[in-house]
Scaffold this motif. Structure first.
Motif, PDB file in Angstrom:
ATOM      1  N   TYR A  27       2.339  -2.411   9.223  1.00  0.00           N
ATOM      2  CA  TYR A  27       3.064  -3.286   8.296  1.00  0.00           C
ATOM      3  C   TYR A  27       3.542  -4.535   9.044  1.00  0.00           C
ATOM      4  O   TYR A  27       3.601  -4.551  10.274  1.00  0.00           O
ATOM      5  CB  TYR A  27       4.273  -2.540   7.706  1.00  0.00           C
ATOM      6  N   THR A  70       9.756   1.773   1.882  1.00  0.00           N
ATOM      7  CA  THR A  70       8.600   1.680   0.987  1.00  0.00           C
ATOM      8  C   THR A  70       8.814   0.696  -0.160  1.00  0.00           C
ATOM      9  O   THR A  70       7.850   0.234  -0.757  1.00  0.00           O
ATOM     10  CB  THR A  70       8.202   3.057   0.419  1.00  0.00           C
ATOM     11  N   ILE A  71      10.046   0.343  -0.490  1.00  0.00           N
ATOM     12  CA  ILE A  71      10.309  -0.650  -1.545  1.00  0.00           C
ATOM     13  C   ILE A  71       9.540  -0.286  -2.816  1.00  0.00           C
ATOM     14  O   ILE A  71       8.453  -0.803  -3.077  1.00  0.00           O
ATOM     15  CB  ILE A  71       9.952  -2.093  -1.094  1.00  0.00           C
ATOM     16  N   ASN A  72      10.146   0.574  -3.597  1.00  0.00           N
ATOM     17  CA  ASN A  72       9.440   1.112  -4.764  1.00  0.00           C
ATOM     18  C   ASN A  72       9.664   0.315  -6.048  1.00  0.00           C
ATOM     19  O   ASN A  72       9.340   0.790  -7.128  1.00  0.00           O
ATOM     20  CB  ASN A  72       9.903   2.554  -4.995  1.00  0.00           C
ATOM     21  N   VAL A  73      10.206  -0.873  -5.908  1.00  0.00           N
ATOM     22  CA  VAL A  73      10.535  -1.667  -7.099  1.00  0.00           C
ATOM     23  C   VAL A  73       9.326  -1.810  -8.029  1.00  0.00           C
ATOM     24  O   VAL A  73       8.227  -2.140  -7.585  1.00  0.00           O
ATOM     25  CB  VAL A  73      10.980  -3.096  -6.686  1.00  0.00           C
ATOM     26  N   SER A  74       9.542  -1.561  -9.291  1.00  0.00           N
ATOM     27  CA  SER A  74       8.486  -1.756 -10.279  1.00  0.00           C
ATOM     28  C   SER A  74       9.139  -1.876 -11.650  1.00  0.00           C
ATOM     29  O   SER A  74      10.362  -1.768 -11.763  1.00  0.00           O
ATOM     30  CB  SER A  74       7.504  -0.583 -10.244  1.00  0.00           C
ATOM     31  N   ARG A  78       5.438  -5.481 -15.728  1.00  0.00           N
ATOM     32  CA  ARG A  78       5.845  -6.429 -14.676  1.00  0.00           C
ATOM     33  C   ARG A  78       4.826  -7.566 -14.647  1.00  0.00           C
ATOM     34  O   ARG A  78       3.626  -7.310 -14.652  1.00  0.00           O
ATOM     35  CB  ARG A  78       5.836  -5.687 -13.325  1.00  0.00           C
ATOM     36  N   GLY A 106      -0.914   2.050  -5.114  1.00  0.00           N
ATOM     37  CA  GLY A 106       0.480   1.687  -4.821  1.00  0.00           C
ATOM     38  C   GLY A 106       1.236   1.734  -6.140  1.00  0.00           C
ATOM     39  O   GLY A 106       1.824   0.753  -6.593  1.00  0.00           O
ATOM     40  N   GLU A 112       3.287   0.788 -13.673  1.00  0.00           N
ATOM     41  CA  GLU A 112       2.047   0.018 -13.821  1.00  0.00           C
ATOM     42  C   GLU A 112       0.964   0.854 -14.525  1.00  0.00           C
ATOM     43  O   GLU A 112       0.288   0.375 -15.446  1.00  0.00           O
ATOM     44  CB  GLU A 112       1.597  -0.382 -12.410  1.00  0.00           C
ATOM     45  N   ASP A 135       0.194   6.733  -4.440  1.00  0.00           N
ATOM     46  CA  ASP A 135       1.271   6.097  -3.674  1.00  0.00           C
ATOM     47  C   ASP A 135       1.534   6.941  -2.426  1.00  0.00           C
ATOM     48  O   ASP A 135       1.357   8.162  -2.449  1.00  0.00           O
ATOM     49  CB  ASP A 135       2.551   5.994  -4.505  1.00  0.00           C
ATOM     50  N   ILE A 136       1.985   6.280  -1.382  1.00  0.00           N
ATOM     51  CA  ILE A 136       2.270   6.988  -0.127  1.00  0.00           C
ATOM     52  C   ILE A 136       3.545   7.832  -0.255  1.00  0.00           C
ATOM     53  O   ILE A 136       3.743   8.785   0.490  1.00  0.00           O
ATOM     54  CB  ILE A 136       2.398   5.976   1.038  1.00  0.00           C
ATOM     55  N   GLY A 188      -1.304   9.198  -1.786  1.00  0.00           N
ATOM     56  CA  GLY A 188      -2.445   8.599  -1.089  1.00  0.00           C
ATOM     57  C   GLY A 188      -1.974   7.431  -0.252  1.00  0.00           C
ATOM     58  O   GLY A 188      -1.203   6.597  -0.735  1.00  0.00           O
ATOM     59  N   ASP A 189      -2.409   7.384   0.996  1.00  0.00           N
ATOM     60  CA  ASP A 189      -2.055   6.288   1.897  1.00  0.00           C
ATOM     61  C   ASP A 189      -3.197   5.278   1.883  1.00  0.00           C
ATOM     62  O   ASP A 189      -4.311   5.590   2.324  1.00  0.00           O
ATOM     63  CB  ASP A 189      -1.832   6.855   3.308  1.00  0.00           C
ATOM     64  N   LEU A 190      -2.927   4.073   1.400  1.00  0.00           N
ATOM     65  CA  LEU A 190      -3.974   3.050   1.316  1.00  0.00           C
ATOM     66  C   LEU A 190      -4.578   2.709   2.671  1.00  0.00           C
ATOM     67  O   LEU A 190      -5.668   2.163   2.747  1.00  0.00           O
ATOM     68  CB  LEU A 190      -3.388   1.775   0.701  1.00  0.00           C
ATOM     69  N   ARG A 206      -1.026  -4.288  -6.851  1.00  0.00           N
ATOM     70  CA  ARG A 206      -0.081  -5.402  -6.957  1.00  0.00           C
ATOM     71  C   ARG A 206       1.184  -5.085  -6.168  1.00  0.00           C
ATOM     72  O   ARG A 206       1.735  -3.989  -6.245  1.00  0.00           O
ATOM     73  CB  ARG A 206       0.267  -5.640  -8.428  1.00  0.00           C
ATOM     74  N   ASN A 207       1.635  -6.074  -5.422  1.00  0.00           N
ATOM     75  CA  ASN A 207       2.925  -5.975  -4.717  1.00  0.00           C
ATOM     76  C   ASN A 207       2.989  -4.804  -3.749  1.00  0.00           C
ATOM     77  O   ASN A 207       4.045  -4.217  -3.550  1.00  0.00           O
ATOM     78  CB  ASN A 207       4.066  -5.889  -5.750  1.00  0.00           C
TER      79      ASN A 207
HETATM   80  C1  LIG Z   1       6.712  -2.748  -4.802  1.00  0.00           C
HETATM   81  S1  LIG Z   1       5.925  -1.233  -5.178  1.00  0.00           S
HETATM   82  C2  LIG Z   1       4.656  -1.812  -6.270  1.00  0.00           C
HETATM   83  C3  LIG Z   1       4.524  -0.973  -7.501  1.00  0.00           C
HETATM   84  C4  LIG Z   1       3.560  -1.539  -8.547  1.00  0.00           C
HETATM   85  N1  LIG Z   1       2.241  -1.699  -8.006  1.00  0.00           N
HETATM   86  C5  LIG Z   1       4.074  -2.835  -9.098  1.00  0.00           C
HETATM   87  O1  LIG Z   1       3.540  -3.905  -8.782  1.00  0.00           O
HETATM   88  O2  LIG Z   1       5.054  -2.808  -9.851  1.00  0.00           O
HETATM   89  C6  LIG Z   1       5.036  -0.906  -3.658  1.00  0.00           C
HETATM   90  C7  LIG Z   1       4.572   0.527  -3.543  1.00  0.00           C
HETATM   91  O3  LIG Z   1       3.656   0.612  -2.463  1.00  0.00           O
HETATM   92  C8  LIG Z   1       3.811   1.860  -1.867  1.00  0.00           C
HETATM   93  N2  LIG Z   1       3.207   1.831  -0.529  1.00  0.00           N
HETATM   94  C9  LIG Z   1       3.690   1.286   0.618  1.00  0.00           C
HETATM   95  N3  LIG Z   1       2.839   1.524   1.626  1.00  0.00           N
HETATM   96  C10 LIG Z   1       1.800   2.225   1.094  1.00  0.00           C
HETATM   97  C11 LIG Z   1       0.601   2.771   1.647  1.00  0.00           C
HETATM   98  N4  LIG Z   1       0.313   2.635   2.951  1.00  0.00           N
HETATM   99  N5  LIG Z   1      -0.238   3.440   0.826  1.00  0.00           N
HETATM  100  C12 LIG Z   1       0.051   3.595  -0.501  1.00  0.00           C
HETATM  101  N6  LIG Z   1       1.163   3.108  -1.076  1.00  0.00           N
HETATM  102  C13 LIG Z   1       2.029   2.422  -0.284  1.00  0.00           C
HETATM  103  C14 LIG Z   1       5.324   2.068  -1.853  1.00  0.00           C
HETATM  104  O4  LIG Z   1       5.656   3.431  -1.708  1.00  0.00           O
HETATM  105  C15 LIG Z   1       5.714   1.479  -3.202  1.00  0.00           C
HETATM  106  O5  LIG Z   1       5.839   2.470  -4.193  1.00  0.00           O
END
Ligand SMILES: C[S@@+](CC[C@H](N)C(=O)[O-])C[C@H]1O[C@@H](n2cnc3c(N)ncnc32)[C@H](O)[C@@H]1O
Length: 261
Positions: A27, A70-74, A78, A106, A112, A135-136, A188-190, A206-207
């Protein structure tokens, strides 16, 4: 945690990778370090040893840290202008093949994926629709499976579409059964996932990659592009971009929407 301790960032990343599987070294360091620094400054934690011991022994503390990282804002709908294009341009075209296989990469707590499910329900009629959310963060995946959203989550949702996809429950909204049948959520880890080539017609990411370093972000975009079938679409956040779309076989339809050639 003191500045000196945070300067031991690599050690901290290794520790977190072993404890949670999340590889923070991929990151963007300045943002991640700033978030960690303020998290620990607010809690008066002063040494790395103390940090590790607390993270190992106190699950609530680890949860709080994960929230910070992880910033889960959604929210539902959106960036409504993106959903307008998805509803009016992408889905009618994709539905012509008789099925829509979508991935919310994510997906956080599912806002979403359920927004997309509502639009598929409205636009695609009885075509076969499957929406995979990943999502992770395991806690977010568990929440997404419930399909529950607050009134705050629904603040940008058009009233008619919200009613089409959700029923009102105490304090908010719940995705209707039809939507829950279309969707599936997995951890799932991207950074690790190797999706099958051409497996999807539509990918929303997105995001999420905004937190990754640029080379890692580009690698993730390349994997997403290869997971699209020709004619499929990749939708990214409205402040994001794909660095070299042509190299990934993508053409730009809108600044944040790419089509696989
Ligand atoms: C800001 S949210 C976005 C949610 C949605 N996509 C949106 O735009 O409203 C970011 C998400 O990415 C996930 N995230 C962060 N690193 C990740 C990774 N390596 N693999 C999968 N998800 C990940 C976080 O846990 C979080 O839920």
């Amino acid at each position: 945690m003191t500045t000196a301790a945070i300067d031991d960032y690599v050690e901290f990343c290794n520790f977190m990778r072993k404890l949670t599987g999340i590889d923070l070294s991929q990151y963007k360091r300045p943002q991640m370090e700033r978030r960690l620094r303020s998290f620990y400054a607010n809690r008066g934690v002063t040494s790395l040893t103390e940090t590790f011991a607390r993270l190992r022994s106190d699950p609530a503390h680890l949860e709080e840290l994960l929230d910070r990282i992880t910033i889960n804002v959604s929210q539902l709908w959106r960036n409504p202008e993106q959903w307008d294009i998805i509803q009016k341009q992408l889905l009618p075209e994709l539905a012509q093949t008789g099925q829509v296989r979508a991935w919310s990469a994510g997906s956080s707590y599912g806002a979403e994926a359920y927004t997309l499910a509502t639009l598929c329900h409205v636009v695609c009629g009885n075509r076969r629709v499957t929406i995979q959310g990943t999502d992770i963060d395991k806690r977010m995946v568990e929440r997404a499976r419930l399909g529950l959203f607050s009134n705050e989550d629904a603040r940008s949702a058009p009233a008619d579409l919200l009613k089409a996809g959700f029923e009102q429950v105490d304090g908010g909204w719940r995705a209707k059964m039809d939507l829950r049948r279309m969707t599936r959520f997995d951890v799932g880890d991207l950074l690790q996932m190797q999706p099958r080539p051409a497996a999807f017609d539509l990918i929303l990411c997105r995001n999420t990659v905004i937190y990754f370093s640029e080379p890692i972000r580009d690698e993730v975009h390349a994997r997403l592009a290869s997971a699209l079938r020709p004619g499929g679409y990749l939708v990214i956040g409205s402040t994001e971009r794909v660095s070299h779309p042509a190299e990934l076989g993508l053409t730009t339809k809108q600044p944040f929407i790419y089509r696989k050639a």
